[in-house]
Design a protein around this motif. Structure first.
Motif, short mmCIF file in Angstrom:
data_model
loop_
_atom_site.label_atom_id
_atom_site.label_comp_id
_atom_site.label_asym_id
_atom_site.label_seq_id
_atom_site.Cartn_x
_atom_site.Cartn_y
_atom_site.Cartn_z
N GLN A 67 44.82 48.84 28.12
CA GLN A 67 44.39 49.28 29.45
C GLN A 67 42.88 49.11 29.61
OE1 GLN A 67 46.61 53.14 28.84
NE2 GLN A 67 46.90 52.84 31.04
N PHE A 68 42.49 48.54 30.76
CA PHE A 68 41.09 48.32 31.07
C PHE A 68 40.63 49.34 32.10
CE2 PHE A 68 42.73 44.22 29.67
CZ PHE A 68 41.79 43.89 28.70
N ARG A 69 39.37 49.72 32.05
CA ARG A 69 38.81 50.71 32.98
C ARG A 69 38.65 50.15 34.39
NH1 ARG A 69 36.74 51.64 28.04
NH2 ARG A 69 36.75 53.78 27.32
N ARG A 70 38.53 48.83 34.50
CA ARG A 70 38.43 48.18 35.80
C ARG A 70 39.30 46.93 35.77
NH1 ARG A 70 32.68 45.91 34.05
NH2 ARG A 70 32.47 47.91 33.29
N ARG A 71 39.56 46.40 36.94
CA ARG A 71 40.36 45.16 37.01
C ARG A 71 39.65 44.08 36.20
NH1 ARG A 71 44.50 43.51 39.85
NH2 ARG A 71 44.52 45.34 41.18
N THR A 72 40.39 43.46 35.30
CA THR A 72 39.81 42.52 34.34
C THR A 72 40.59 41.21 34.38
OG1 THR A 72 39.12 44.36 32.94
CG2 THR A 72 39.26 42.21 31.90
N THR A 73 39.87 40.11 34.32
CA THR A 73 40.50 38.79 34.30
C THR A 73 40.85 38.43 32.86
OG1 THR A 73 39.25 38.12 36.24
CG2 THR A 73 40.22 36.36 34.92
N VAL A 74 42.11 38.12 32.65
CA VAL A 74 42.59 37.77 31.31
C VAL A 74 43.20 36.37 31.37
CG1 VAL A 74 44.17 38.39 29.44
CG2 VAL A 74 43.04 40.19 30.77
N LYS A 75 42.79 35.53 30.42
CA LYS A 75 43.26 34.15 30.38
C LYS A 75 44.37 33.95 29.34
CE LYS A 75 41.63 29.42 29.87
NZ LYS A 75 40.45 28.56 29.87
N ILE A 129 44.76 35.90 34.98
CA ILE A 129 45.31 37.00 35.75
C ILE A 129 44.30 38.13 35.79
CG2 ILE A 129 47.07 38.82 35.70
CD1 ILE A 129 48.97 36.79 34.51
N SER A 130 44.15 38.75 36.95
CA SER A 130 43.28 39.91 37.09
C SER A 130 44.16 41.15 37.07
CB SER A 130 42.51 39.81 38.41
OG SER A 130 41.61 40.86 38.53
N THR A 131 43.92 42.05 36.10
CA THR A 131 44.82 43.18 35.90
C THR A 131 44.10 44.39 35.30
OG1 THR A 131 46.95 43.82 34.95
CG2 THR A 131 45.52 42.45 33.58
N PHE A 132 44.70 45.54 35.43
CA PHE A 132 44.21 46.75 34.77
C PHE A 132 44.91 46.99 33.43
CE2 PHE A 132 42.87 47.91 39.07
CZ PHE A 132 41.64 48.50 38.83
N MET A 133 46.10 46.41 33.27
CA MET A 133 46.89 46.74 32.08
C MET A 133 47.73 45.55 31.64
SD MET A 133 49.55 49.86 31.62
CE MET A 133 50.33 50.13 30.05
N ILE A 134 47.82 45.40 30.32
CA ILE A 134 48.72 44.43 29.70
C ILE A 134 49.61 45.21 28.74
CG2 ILE A 134 48.90 42.42 28.19
CD1 ILE A 134 46.00 41.75 29.01
#
Length: 182
Positions: A67-75, A129-134
């Motif tokens: 879980q990220f504290r802010r929306r995060t781009t993950v490749k 993908i820009s997300t708060f959680m993976i």
């Protein structure tokens, strides 16, 4: 269902970082697990040591939550698995899910892994993908194993181009030490 891009055994995803196109952002996240045996948890999953591992301790699916504290781009995600060492503890089917929180996760990839040995590079889809959680869900293990071992997980984001202009990428070790101003 897709098969992940597999690098040769021992191929380190840090080679990707050296190209200057991605950087590892797992340290910016809060990690949690559905279960773990004492001494085999998040610390071992993130310690950069291929000899240590997370070992689940419960019923499937086994979950890794990032879980990220802010929306995060993950490749991409990189998972290190070793069938030769872990046998029935080695994942054979994994689901990758993304969302804002536990309540709206959507599966974006489901992977079949056949006796993996080394780093497995998993592109999330065609674009970052820009997300708060993976969430990584282990749905099945080899030989119908109950608990699972994962040795390492890395999370990568693309490196943005400079707004000032295009600069050559710094790829030598000497330059990499100075690429970020803090």
């Amino acid at each position: 269902m897709t098969t992940p891009t597999k690098t040769p055994p021992g191929a380190d995803p840090k080679q990707l970082e050296r190209t200057g196109t991605v950087r590892e952002i797992g340290s910016q996240a809060v990690w949690s697990l559905s279960s773990c045996k004492p001494g085999f948890g998040v610390d071992q999953l993130r310690d950069d040591n291929l000899e240590t591992y997370w070992q689940s301790d419960g019923s499937q699916p086994h979950l890794v939550n990032i879980q990220f504290r802010r929306r995060t781009t993950v490749k991409m995600l990189c998972i290190y698995a070793d069938y030769k060492s872990d046998e029935s503890y080695t994942p054979s089917k994994i689901s990758v899910r993304v969302g804002n929180n536990f309540h709206n996760l959507q599966e974006i990839r489901q992977l079949e892994m056949v006796e993996p040995s080394g780093w497995i590079h998993i592109s999330l889809i065609n674009q970052p993908i820009s997300t708060f959680m993976i969430q990584i869900a282990v749905l099945a293990n080899h030989q119908n194993g109950r608990d699972t071992h994962m040795r390492q997980i890395k999370v990568y984001t693309p490196v943005e181009e400079s707004s000032i202009g295009k600069f050559p990428r710094c790829t030598t070790v000497d330059f990499m030490m100075y690429r970020t101003i803090r």
